[in-house]
Design a protein around this motif. Structure first.
Motif, short mmCIF file in Angstrom:
data_model
loop_
_atom_site.label_atom_id
_atom_site.label_comp_id
_atom_site.label_asym_id
_atom_site.label_seq_id
_atom_site.Cartn_x
_atom_site.Cartn_y
_atom_site.Cartn_z
N ARG A 1 -9.37 27.69 -49.41
CA ARG A 1 -9.66 27.26 -50.78
C ARG A 1 -10.91 26.38 -50.84
O ARG A 1 -11.15 25.68 -51.81
CB ARG A 1 -8.47 26.49 -51.35
N ASP A 2 -11.71 26.37 -49.78
CA ASP A 2 -13.01 25.70 -49.74
C ASP A 2 -12.91 24.17 -49.67
O ASP A 2 -13.82 23.46 -50.06
CB ASP A 2 -13.86 26.08 -50.95
N LYS A 3 -11.81 23.66 -49.14
CA LYS A 3 -11.72 22.22 -48.96
C LYS A 3 -12.31 21.78 -47.63
O LYS A 3 -12.89 20.71 -47.52
CB LYS A 3 -10.26 21.76 -49.06
N TYR A 4 -12.14 22.59 -46.61
CA TYR A 4 -12.62 22.25 -45.29
C TYR A 4 -13.63 23.30 -44.81
O TYR A 4 -13.53 24.47 -45.17
CB TYR A 4 -11.46 22.19 -44.28
N HIS A 5 -14.57 22.85 -43.98
CA HIS A 5 -15.53 23.77 -43.37
C HIS A 5 -15.09 24.22 -41.98
O HIS A 5 -15.66 25.16 -41.43
CB HIS A 5 -16.91 23.12 -43.28
N TYR A 6 -14.12 23.52 -41.39
CA TYR A 6 -13.69 23.83 -40.03
C TYR A 6 -12.17 23.98 -40.01
O TYR A 6 -11.44 23.24 -40.67
CB TYR A 6 -14.09 22.73 -39.05
N LEU A 7 -11.71 24.91 -39.21
CA LEU A 7 -10.28 25.10 -39.02
C LEU A 7 -10.01 25.21 -37.50
O LEU A 7 -10.10 26.28 -36.93
CB LEU A 7 -9.80 26.37 -39.73
N PRO A 8 -9.72 24.08 -36.86
CA PRO A 8 -9.44 24.13 -35.42
C PRO A 8 -8.20 24.98 -35.14
O PRO A 8 -7.21 24.91 -35.87
CB PRO A 8 -9.18 22.65 -35.07
N LYS A 9 -8.26 25.75 -34.07
CA LYS A 9 -7.15 26.63 -33.73
C LYS A 9 -6.59 26.39 -32.34
O LYS A 9 -5.41 26.66 -32.09
CB LYS A 9 -7.57 28.10 -33.88
N TYR A 10 -7.41 25.92 -31.40
CA TYR A 10 -6.92 25.72 -30.04
C TYR A 10 -7.81 24.72 -29.32
O TYR A 10 -8.96 24.46 -29.73
CB TYR A 10 -6.92 27.04 -29.26
N ASP B 1 -12.12 28.42 -36.57
CA ASP B 1 -12.89 29.12 -37.60
C ASP B 1 -13.89 28.16 -38.26
O ASP B 1 -13.62 26.97 -38.41
CB ASP B 1 -11.95 29.68 -38.67
N HIS B 2 -15.01 28.74 -38.64
CA HIS B 2 -16.05 27.99 -39.34
C HIS B 2 -16.38 28.72 -40.63
O HIS B 2 -16.43 29.94 -40.67
CB HIS B 2 -17.31 27.88 -38.47
N MET C 1 -16.76 27.98 -30.75
CA MET C 1 -16.18 27.43 -29.53
C MET C 1 -17.16 26.41 -28.99
O MET C 1 -18.38 26.62 -29.01
CB MET C 1 -15.92 28.51 -28.49
N ASP C 2 -16.65 25.29 -28.50
CA ASP C 2 -17.53 24.23 -28.04
C ASP C 2 -16.83 23.41 -26.95
O ASP C 2 -15.64 23.60 -26.68
CB ASP C 2 -17.92 23.31 -29.21
N ILE C 3 -17.60 22.52 -26.33
CA ILE C 3 -17.07 21.59 -25.33
C ILE C 3 -17.39 20.18 -25.78
O ILE C 3 -18.56 19.85 -26.05
CB ILE C 3 -17.66 21.86 -23.94
N ALA C 4 -16.37 19.35 -25.84
CA ALA C 4 -16.54 17.95 -26.23
C ALA C 4 -16.27 17.04 -25.04
O ALA C 4 -15.44 17.35 -24.18
CB ALA C 4 -15.61 17.59 -27.38
N GLU D 1 -23.66 24.16 -33.07
CA GLU D 1 -23.88 23.51 -34.36
C GLU D 1 -22.86 23.93 -35.42
O GLU D 1 -22.72 23.26 -36.44
CB GLU D 1 -25.30 23.82 -34.87
N LYS D 2 -22.14 25.01 -35.18
CA LYS D 2 -21.11 25.44 -36.12
C LYS D 2 -19.77 24.74 -35.91
O LYS D 2 -18.87 24.86 -36.72
CB LYS D 2 -20.90 26.96 -36.00
#
Length: 208
Positions: free
Chosen positions: A96-105, A135-136, A158-161, A191-192
């Protein structure tokens, strides 16, 4: 009589030395045994393995996280946690366009250093790396002649923190543990992906 006195004078230091020598050897053996016992207690960890479940994350946002941890000695702990995100409200809000990121794992290897050597209750600092993905969503501008329209474009990331955390651990009845921690890290590559990654949880677990 004089001869006996001279003989006694010569023997007196020998007797005194012998009497002092025996307690010294006894004390040395006692200290050696105490040092051995101390070394033995420090070196052997009865139940160095832990498995645990993050009850806080599951209760707050439906994230399922399990972890394994190995205690090398009184100060150093090495572990790995893995989680999947199952928050239906966050998932609906994302579309619904509230968030730009949806972490999944995420999969997070970590190292902890205990600030005390008390095995029943301790505080620690932690360094970790988090391989995370999800998801982005972004707005894509499409030009059509003199007009431009925007549409939602979904993608994955996918990224590494890398980050740090602090926490405490309590041992209950030698086999059960409760730990809690809080901290965070920053994603380094994509960057995504979200800029920051939280590291918050409270576990219950079992030692073996």
């Amino acid at each position: 009589m004089k001869k006996y006195l001279i003989t006694l004078l010569f023997l007196f230091p020998v007797l005194i030395f012998s009497q002092n020598k025996l307690p010294e050897d006894s004390n040395r053996k006692k200290k050696k045994k105490e040092n051995y016992d101390l070394f033995r207690n420090v070196s052997i960890i009865d139940h160095p393995h832990e498995i645990k479940f993050d009850v806080l994350s599951y209760a707050l946002n439906g994230r399922i996280q399990v972890a394994y941890e190995f205690q090398k000695n009184l100060n150093w702990y090495f572990g790995m946690s893995a989680s999947i995100h199952k928050n239906k409200d966050r998932n609906d809000s994302f579309y619904r366009d509230k968030y730009h990121y949806l972490p999944k794992y995420d999969a997070t290897p970590y190292v902890r250093y205990a600030l005390t050597t008390d095995q029943k209750k301790l505080y620690f600092v932690e360094g970790f790396l988090s391989v995370n993905g999800g998801d982005h969503k972004d707005l894509e501008r499409i030009v059509n002649g003199a007009t431009a329209i925007y549409q939602i474009k979904n993608d994955t990331y996918m990224d590494i923190a890398a980050g740090v955390a602090v926490g405490f651990k309590v041992l209950v009845k030698k086999r059960f543990i409760i730990d809690a921690y809080a901290g965070g890290g920053a994603n380094l590559l994509n960057e995504k992906s979200p800029k920051y990654v939280p590291r918050i949880g409270a576990n219950i677990g079992y030692c073996f």
